[in-house]
Design a protein around this motif. Sequence first.
Motif, PDB file in Angstrom:
ATOM      1  N   ILE A 207       0.835  -1.188   0.000  1.00  0.00           N
ATOM      2  CA  ILE A 207       0.000   0.000   0.000  1.00  0.00           C
ATOM      3  C   ILE A 207       0.878   1.249   0.000  1.00  0.00           C
ATOM      4  N   ARG A 208       0.563   2.144  -0.908  1.00  0.00           N
ATOM      5  CA  ARG A 208       1.264   3.414  -0.996  1.00  0.00           C
ATOM      6  C   ARG A 208       0.240   4.532  -1.122  1.00  0.00           C
ATOM      7  N   ASP A 209       0.612   5.723  -0.631  1.00  0.00           N
ATOM      8  CA  ASP A 209      -0.250   6.883  -0.820  1.00  0.00           C
ATOM      9  C   ASP A 209       0.557   8.066  -1.332  1.00  0.00           C
ATOM     10  N   PHE A 210       1.538   7.773  -2.193  1.00  0.00           N
ATOM     11  CA  PHE A 210       2.360   8.822  -2.782  1.00  0.00           C
ATOM     12  C   PHE A 210       1.532   9.650  -3.763  1.00  0.00           C
ATOM     13  N   VAL A 211       1.687  10.952  -3.707  1.00  0.00           N
ATOM     14  CA  VAL A 211       1.047  11.854  -4.658  1.00  0.00           C
ATOM     15  C   VAL A 211       2.128  12.406  -5.574  1.00  0.00           C
ATOM     16  N   THR A 212       2.052  12.071  -6.844  1.00  0.00           N
ATOM     17  CA  THR A 212       3.063  12.506  -7.811  1.00  0.00           C
ATOM     18  C   THR A 212       2.498  13.425  -8.882  1.00  0.00           C
ATOM     19  N   GLY A 213       1.184  13.664  -8.847  1.00  0.00           N
ATOM     20  CA  GLY A 213       0.552  14.512  -9.837  1.00  0.00           C
ATOM     21  C   GLY A 213      -0.690  15.174  -9.261  1.00  0.00           C
ATOM     22  N   PRO A 214      -1.452  15.868 -10.094  1.00  0.00           N
ATOM     23  CA  PRO A 214      -2.598  16.651  -9.598  1.00  0.00           C
ATOM     24  C   PRO A 214      -3.878  15.854  -9.407  1.00  0.00           C
ATOM     25  N   ARG A 215      -3.880  14.580  -9.832  1.00  0.00           N
ATOM     26  CA  ARG A 215      -5.106  13.791  -9.759  1.00  0.00           C
ATOM     27  C   ARG A 215      -4.818  12.416  -9.145  1.00  0.00           C
ATOM     28  N   PRO A 216      -4.592  12.332  -7.857  1.00  0.00           N
ATOM     29  CA  PRO A 216      -4.306  11.026  -7.239  1.00  0.00           C
ATOM     30  C   PRO A 216      -5.410  10.027  -7.560  1.00  0.00           C
ATOM     31  N   MET A 217      -5.004   8.802  -7.912  1.00  0.00           N
ATOM     32  CA  MET A 217      -5.985   7.777  -8.280  1.00  0.00           C
ATOM     33  C   MET A 217      -5.931   6.615  -7.293  1.00  0.00           C
ATOM     34  N   LEU A 218      -7.082   6.336  -6.676  1.00  0.00           N
ATOM     35  CA  LEU A 218      -7.217   5.219  -5.739  1.00  0.00           C
ATOM     36  C   LEU A 218      -8.144   4.172  -6.330  1.00  0.00           C
TER      37      LEU A 218
END
Length: 297
Positions: A207-218
């Motif tokens: 499980i990761r919750d890294f945000v690398t752009g403007p639209r995090p996708m879960l």
Amino acid sequence: MPPTPIQTTHNSLYRLGCPVWNCDAWKGSVYPATAAKDRWLSHYTKTFNTVEGNSTFYGIPGPDTFRRWADQSADGFRFALKFPRVVSHERELVGAETETGLFLDGLQILHDAKRLGTSFLQLGPRFGPSGLAALQLYLDRLPSEFPFAVEVRHPAWFEGGLEKELNQLLEFHDIDRVMFDSRPLFASPPKDESEIKSQSRKPRSPIRDFVTGPRPMLRLVGRNDLSAADPWIEEWVPKVATWIRDGLQPYVFLHAPDDAFAPQLAMRFHNALAEKIHSLEPIDSWPHSVEVQQQLF
């Protein structure tokens, strides 16, 4: 008074959808009970504001199909389509220029119609960090005006230095990293055939919750027993709420082993999020559920 569709309540805040838009079990809830199948997409897009388009993984539709999807969808709706498997899994990004071009031509149609959401490149379980150069070259060639996300599954991608390199590459391109959570699915033994099949096919990625752009996708995979996913919904909701408050626009997709239960899982997620983001309106029922009630009484 009928409930307010999701699409009009949070279009500017976040996007919520299911992994498909066609499901016979949704008649009388997401769709009118008597709606023809060729109208299901239209009704779906008036309830949800995005969909995880898995059909493009198995084959690249022709231009007419992309135009029909655009024509049948509501204003504000966005398609989040998966890259074709011939590109991601079979060619592993090498020598796939023709197939990529055909897929991008379809995305251009949706883009021109203001229906294009985040398209996501799901790399196969064999595609490890040794393919980083191929991934970098492939991402360099994608059109910067389209939103994209990448999902990795090879275990080595989740190791310190290699993971940092991956995240830096995605950040450089403003490409989001897909967060895939299948913990609810594997939290207990399967209870029916659909859960057996789903457990045999879905990975157990870290499980990761890294945000690398403007639209995090879960992408959250629940169970047919809706309440079984609640602990993980409760874990993710504060994170999604923070992303929204930070000015990001998350994409959230709820999966169930049986697609019949995906809208209800989405409702549970949305209602939990509405407790954190008060400008969101809770969902009490689906737009066409009154039809079912009228048939019963």
